[in-house]
Motif scaffolding. Structure first.
Motif, PDB file in Angstrom:
ATOM      1  N   THR A  98       0.825  -1.210   0.000  1.00  0.00           N
ATOM      2  CA  THR A  98       0.000   0.000   0.000  1.00  0.00           C
ATOM      3  C   THR A  98       0.860   1.262   0.000  1.00  0.00           C
ATOM      4  O   THR A  98       0.384   2.339  -0.316  1.00  0.00           O
ATOM      5  CB  THR A  98      -0.858   0.065   1.265  1.00  0.00           C
ATOM      6  N   GLY A  99       2.124   1.103   0.411  1.00  0.00           N
ATOM      7  CA  GLY A  99       2.911   2.267   0.795  1.00  0.00           C
ATOM      8  C   GLY A  99       2.590   2.649   2.222  1.00  0.00           C
ATOM      9  O   GLY A  99       1.680   2.110   2.861  1.00  0.00           O
ATOM     10  N   GLY A 100       3.354   3.578   2.742  1.00  0.00           N
ATOM     11  CA  GLY A 100       3.142   4.010   4.124  1.00  0.00           C
ATOM     12  C   GLY A 100       3.836   5.333   4.373  1.00  0.00           C
ATOM     13  O   GLY A 100       4.481   5.883   3.476  1.00  0.00           O
ATOM     14  N   SER A 101       3.644   5.896   5.512  1.00  0.00           N
ATOM     15  CA  SER A 101       3.082   5.182   6.649  1.00  0.00           C
ATOM     16  C   SER A 101       1.556   5.276   6.751  1.00  0.00           C
ATOM     17  O   SER A 101       0.964   4.631   7.637  1.00  0.00           O
ATOM     18  CB  SER A 101       3.697   5.710   7.952  1.00  0.00           C
ATOM     19  N   SER A 102       0.914   6.066   5.887  1.00  0.00           N
ATOM     20  CA  SER A 102      -0.558   6.136   5.920  1.00  0.00           C
ATOM     21  C   SER A 102      -1.135   4.969   5.131  1.00  0.00           C
ATOM     22  O   SER A 102      -1.921   5.127   4.184  1.00  0.00           O
ATOM     23  CB  SER A 102      -1.035   7.475   5.355  1.00  0.00           C
ATOM     24  N   SER A 103      -0.747   3.765   5.558  1.00  0.00           N
ATOM     25  CA  SER A 103      -1.059   2.556   4.801  1.00  0.00           C
ATOM     26  C   SER A 103      -2.542   2.221   4.835  1.00  0.00           C
ATOM     27  O   SER A 103      -3.154   1.960   3.791  1.00  0.00           O
ATOM     28  CB  SER A 103      -0.236   1.390   5.349  1.00  0.00           C
ATOM     29  N   GLY A 104      -3.118   2.230   6.025  1.00  0.00           N
ATOM     30  CA  GLY A 104      -4.537   1.915   6.126  1.00  0.00           C
ATOM     31  C   GLY A 104      -5.415   2.950   5.462  1.00  0.00           C
ATOM     32  O   GLY A 104      -6.413   2.619   4.809  1.00  0.00           O
ATOM     33  N   ALA A 105      -5.045   4.220   5.602  1.00  0.00           N
ATOM     34  CA  ALA A 105      -5.815   5.289   4.956  1.00  0.00           C
ATOM     35  C   ALA A 105      -5.793   5.142   3.449  1.00  0.00           C
ATOM     36  O   ALA A 105      -6.822   5.289   2.778  1.00  0.00           O
ATOM     37  CB  ALA A 105      -5.256   6.646   5.367  1.00  0.00           C
ATOM     38  N   GLY A 106      -4.612   4.853   2.894  1.00  0.00           N
ATOM     39  CA  GLY A 106      -4.510   4.697   1.445  1.00  0.00           C
ATOM     40  C   GLY A 106      -5.305   3.515   0.935  1.00  0.00           C
ATOM     41  O   GLY A 106      -6.029   3.615  -0.066  1.00  0.00           O
ATOM     42  N   ALA A 107      -5.169   2.372   1.623  1.00  0.00           N
ATOM     43  CA  ALA A 107      -5.904   1.189   1.193  1.00  0.00           C
ATOM     44  C   ALA A 107      -7.407   1.401   1.303  1.00  0.00           C
ATOM     45  O   ALA A 107      -8.180   0.979   0.436  1.00  0.00           O
ATOM     46  CB  ALA A 107      -5.475  -0.017   2.024  1.00  0.00           C
ATOM     47  N   ALA A 108      -7.854   2.075   2.364  1.00  0.00           N
ATOM     48  CA  ALA A 108      -9.280   2.348   2.525  1.00  0.00           C
ATOM     49  C   ALA A 108      -9.800   3.239   1.408  1.00  0.00           C
ATOM     50  O   ALA A 108     -10.904   3.031   0.888  1.00  0.00           O
ATOM     51  CB  ALA A 108      -9.533   2.999   3.886  1.00  0.00           C
ATOM     52  N   ALA A 109      -9.010   4.240   1.027  1.00  0.00           N
ATOM     53  CA  ALA A 109      -9.424   5.128  -0.065  1.00  0.00           C
ATOM     54  C   ALA A 109      -9.569   4.360  -1.371  1.00  0.00           C
ATOM     55  O   ALA A 109     -10.550   4.513  -2.100  1.00  0.00           O
ATOM     56  CB  ALA A 109      -8.414   6.263  -0.223  1.00  0.00           C
ATOM     57  N   ALA A 110      -8.585   3.525  -1.683  1.00  0.00           N
ATOM     58  CA  ALA A 110      -8.619   2.783  -2.947  1.00  0.00           C
ATOM     59  C   ALA A 110      -9.693   1.709  -2.954  1.00  0.00           C
ATOM     60  O   ALA A 110     -10.244   1.379  -4.009  1.00  0.00           O
ATOM     61  CB  ALA A 110      -7.250   2.163  -3.212  1.00  0.00           C
ATOM     62  N   ALA A 111     -10.019   1.173  -1.782  1.00  0.00           N
ATOM     63  CA  ALA A 111     -11.001   0.084  -1.703  1.00  0.00           C
ATOM     64  C   ALA A 111     -12.441   0.564  -1.702  1.00  0.00           C
ATOM     65  O   ALA A 111     -13.358  -0.249  -1.817  1.00  0.00           O
ATOM     66  CB  ALA A 111     -10.735  -0.744  -0.446  1.00  0.00           C
ATOM     67  N   GLY A 112     -12.662   1.866  -1.535  1.00  0.00           N
ATOM     68  CA  GLY A 112     -14.031   2.371  -1.482  1.00  0.00           C
ATOM     69  C   GLY A 112     -14.635   2.334  -0.098  1.00  0.00           C
ATOM     70  O   GLY A 112     -15.856   2.278   0.049  1.00  0.00           O
ATOM     71  N   PHE A 113     -13.772   2.399   0.929  1.00  0.00           N
ATOM     72  CA  PHE A 113     -14.268   2.456   2.303  1.00  0.00           C
ATOM     73  C   PHE A 113     -14.538   3.919   2.672  1.00  0.00           C
ATOM     74  O   PHE A 113     -13.986   4.467   3.622  1.00  0.00           O
ATOM     75  CB  PHE A 113     -13.249   1.858   3.271  1.00  0.00           C
ATOM     76  N   GLY A 114     -15.417   4.543   1.915  1.00  0.00           N
ATOM     77  CA  GLY A 114     -15.660   5.965   2.045  1.00  0.00           C
ATOM     78  C   GLY A 114     -14.724   6.756   1.144  1.00  0.00           C
ATOM     79  O   GLY A 114     -13.662   6.279   0.756  1.00  0.00           O
ATOM     80  N   PRO A 115     -15.107   8.006   0.804  1.00  0.00           N
ATOM     81  CA  PRO A 115     -14.322   8.784  -0.141  1.00  0.00           C
ATOM     82  C   PRO A 115     -13.206   9.628   0.476  1.00  0.00           C
ATOM     83  O   PRO A 115     -12.302  10.056  -0.237  1.00  0.00           O
ATOM     84  CB  PRO A 115     -15.364   9.697  -0.790  1.00  0.00           C
ATOM     85  N   LEU A 116     -13.247   9.887   1.790  1.00  0.00           N
ATOM     86  CA  LEU A 116     -12.325  10.836   2.416  1.00  0.00           C
ATOM     87  C   LEU A 116     -11.545  10.165   3.541  1.00  0.00           C
ATOM     88  O   LEU A 116     -12.139   9.541   4.426  1.00  0.00           O
ATOM     89  CB  LEU A 116     -13.091  12.034   2.987  1.00  0.00           C
ATOM     90  N   HIS A 117     -10.211  10.365   3.509  1.00  0.00           N
ATOM     91  CA  HIS A 117      -9.345   9.726   4.491  1.00  0.00           C
ATOM     92  C   HIS A 117      -8.232  10.694   4.859  1.00  0.00           C
ATOM     93  O   HIS A 117      -7.683  11.382   3.991  1.00  0.00           O
ATOM     94  CB  HIS A 117      -8.778   8.427   3.925  1.00  0.00           C
ATOM     95  N   VAL A 118      -7.898  10.748   6.143  1.00  0.00           N
ATOM     96  CA  VAL A 118      -6.872  11.660   6.622  1.00  0.00           C
ATOM     97  C   VAL A 118      -5.640  10.864   7.033  1.00  0.00           C
ATOM     98  O   VAL A 118      -5.735   9.925   7.832  1.00  0.00           O
ATOM     99  CB  VAL A 118      -7.362  12.497   7.820  1.00  0.00           C
ATOM    100  N   GLY A 119      -4.503  11.245   6.469  1.00  0.00           N
ATOM    101  CA  GLY A 119      -3.232  10.639   6.837  1.00  0.00           C
ATOM    102  C   GLY A 119      -2.275  11.687   7.339  1.00  0.00           C
ATOM    103  O   GLY A 119      -2.609  12.869   7.451  1.00  0.00           O
ATOM    104  N   SER A 120      -1.058  11.262   7.653  1.00  0.00           N
ATOM    105  CA  SER A 120      -0.005  12.195   8.043  1.00  0.00           C
ATOM    106  C   SER A 120       1.252  11.862   7.263  1.00  0.00           C
ATOM    107  O   SER A 120       1.417  10.756   6.752  1.00  0.00           O
ATOM    108  CB  SER A 120       0.244  12.152   9.550  1.00  0.00           C
ATOM    109  N   ASP A 121       2.156  12.845   7.197  1.00  0.00           N
ATOM    110  CA  ASP A 121       3.277  12.763   6.254  1.00  0.00           C
ATOM    111  C   ASP A 121       4.465  13.516   6.837  1.00  0.00           C
ATOM    112  O   ASP A 121       4.390  14.722   7.060  1.00  0.00           O
ATOM    113  CB  ASP A 121       2.827  13.386   4.924  1.00  0.00           C
ATOM    114  N   ILE A 122       5.566  12.792   7.072  1.00  0.00           N
ATOM    115  CA  ILE A 122       6.780  13.429   7.557  1.00  0.00           C
ATOM    116  C   ILE A 122       7.908  13.375   6.531  1.00  0.00           C
ATOM    117  O   ILE A 122       8.902  14.078   6.651  1.00  0.00           O
ATOM    118  CB  ILE A 122       7.221  12.794   8.897  1.00  0.00           C
TER     119      ILE A 122
END
Length: 461
Positions: free
Chosen positions: A152-176
């Motif tokens: 999925t990549g990371g570290s916002s791995s779950g957020a990215g996978a949820a976005a691509a899978a259609g688990f809702g349209p909006l997801h918040v991640g963080s990025d350093i």
């Protein structure tokens, strides 16, 4: 017939407004997708189906009476596990950590609730967010909806996978250093690491930002508008940007092109070809294209990597002795390489970050936008903690992304192609500080002008 789980946030809000469907129906459709795919994808740390169902029901009542409470009323969203929700443990993806249980919401969570969003739960991340994958000692492996064999990549791995899978349209991640944009490129998403300080953080840190992971630039803008603005407790937070000039096409723009990062991994030929074709599309539309050298040089990635290793080494050392071995073995090895770092060496690393900031700002100063790959390679096996497997090459893969964390400039991703075996390839679009709208405009323009062969078709899987 299109599933409600496939719709963008804008489409959902239009449907709520004209009564074609309501937030309960959307919530149920999204939950059905989660039930179907979550056992394989592994995107959630904490799911709250009863709580989110109640929130969707309350939203449906507001829409029925014509009084939505905010700009996201009824829209399903998720937040990364390191974004505080009152009462929800925050283990940072690490099985060794005794989780903090926050008493209060992060400003991001507060704004989502005030906007009427239906929070589905908290998404997973790898250990301390220091891996560019979905590998976690606590959660196991998070997998790509495109192909479960891929990262999925990371570290916002779950957020990215949820976005691509259609688990809702909006997801918040963080990025350093790329943790929103790397899932963006490897999952075909539209994402944004905003101007530093634009979205307030519960725990600000050098280079850290929070931002949207979505399937369209339009949705990324919607989420940014809700989350941006100063908040008590984040001394780095900025006032809202206000109205910015809109760029309907790139014909009046001077655009830099960085084909190489200047340090780190070499760019894969398929990635280079897809990004170059995207740059050519901007050029064909009248933009002035100027080739730029990479922002990274003089061992800056090595120094930055050591800086982070020392921080995580200290996090590892303060864990209870009987828990330290629960940290992912890769991370244990990674932090131990920093043992014995002197104060003088650590200050050299800190100064190298300042050099990267200055070089990035200076290189991009004459450009409205800068285009580049997001990462030098496409998605790698899901089991690998990093793009180079179990090898320790430090941060050799973030030469395109991390400069904009340190300079505070906005940088987004949009899909620009696929490898021969179908892995997504992202284009990074960066701008000057406070030009987030211009970056999003360019992303939206590219979405409507890119060849159909480079456009993700949602849903995936």
């Amino acid at each position: 017939m299109t599933s409600l789980a496939e719709l963008s946030a804008h489409q959902l809000l239009e449907g709520f407004a004209d009564g074609r469907f309501d937030p309960v129906q959307v919530h149920d459709a999204v939950q059905a997708e989660i039930s179907r795919r979550e056992p394989e994808l592994n995107t959630f740390w904490i799911r709250d189906p009863a709580e989110s169902s109640a929130a969707a029901g309350a939203s449906a009542e507001r829409w029925r009476h014509g009084h939505p409470c905010g700009p996201l009323d009824g829209v399903p969203v998720t937040v990364k596990e390191n974004i505080a929700r009152a009462g929800v443990p925050m283990p940072s993806g690490n099985a060794a950590v005794i989780p903090v249980i926050p008493e209060h919401d992060d400003p991001i969570t507060t704004r989502l609730r005030e906007a009427g969003a239906v929070i589905l739960g908290s998404t997973v991340m790898p250990d301390w967010g220091m891996l560019s994958s979905g590998v976690s000692s606590l959660h196991g492996i998070t997998r790509s909806p495109w192909n479960p064999a891929w990262t999925t990549g990371g570290s916002s791995s779950g957020a990215g996978a949820a976005a691509a899978a259609g688990f809702g349209p909006l997801h918040v991640g963080s990025d350093i250093g790329g943790s929103i944009r790397l899932p963006g490129t490897w999952l075909g998403l539209a994402t944004l690491k905003p101007t530093g300080g634009l979205i307030p953080l519960g725990a600000p840190y050098l280079g850290r930002a929070a931002g949207p992971l979505t399937r369209t630039a339009e949705d990324a803008r919607l989420l940014l508008d809700v989350l941006a603005g100063p908040a008590q407790g984040d001394w780095t937070s900025l006032p809202p940007l206000g109205t910015q000039p809109r760029a309907s096409d790139p014909s009046r723009l001077r655009i830099g092109f960085q084909p190489e990062a200047g340090d780190g991994m070499a760019v894969d030929p398929e990635v280079a070809a897809a990004v170059t074709a995207a740059v050519d599309l901007f050029a064909d539309s009248g933009a002035e294209i100027v080739e730029l050298p990479g922002s990274c040089s003089d061992r800056v990635l090595t120094d930055l990597d050591r800086f982070w290793r020392v921080r995580s080494l200290r996090d590892q050392q303060i864990l209870p002795g009987d828990r330290q071995e629960l940290t992912l073995p890769f991370i244990q090895r990674w932090v131990q390489q920093a043992a014995g770092t002197s104060g003088e060496q650590l200050m050299d690393c800190y100064h190298a970050i300042g050099t990267l900031q200055r070089r990035t700002v200076d290189l991009t100063a004459g450009c409205d936008l800068v285009l580049s790959p997001v990462a030098p390679v496409a998605a790698f096996p899901a089991e690998w903690p990093m793009p180079f497997g179990e090898q320790d090459l430090g941060m050799a893969h973030i030469g395109f992304t991390v400069p904009y964390n340190m300079s505070g400039q906005p940088a987004g991703t949009v899909n620009c192609g696929f490898t021969g075996d179908g892995r997504p390839i992202g284009l990074q679009i960066a701008g000057q500080r406070f030009t987030d709208d211009l970056v999003l405009d360019a992303m939206a323009w590219f979405e409507t002008h890119r060849p159909a062969s480079t456009t993700p078709v949602w849903p995936i899987g």
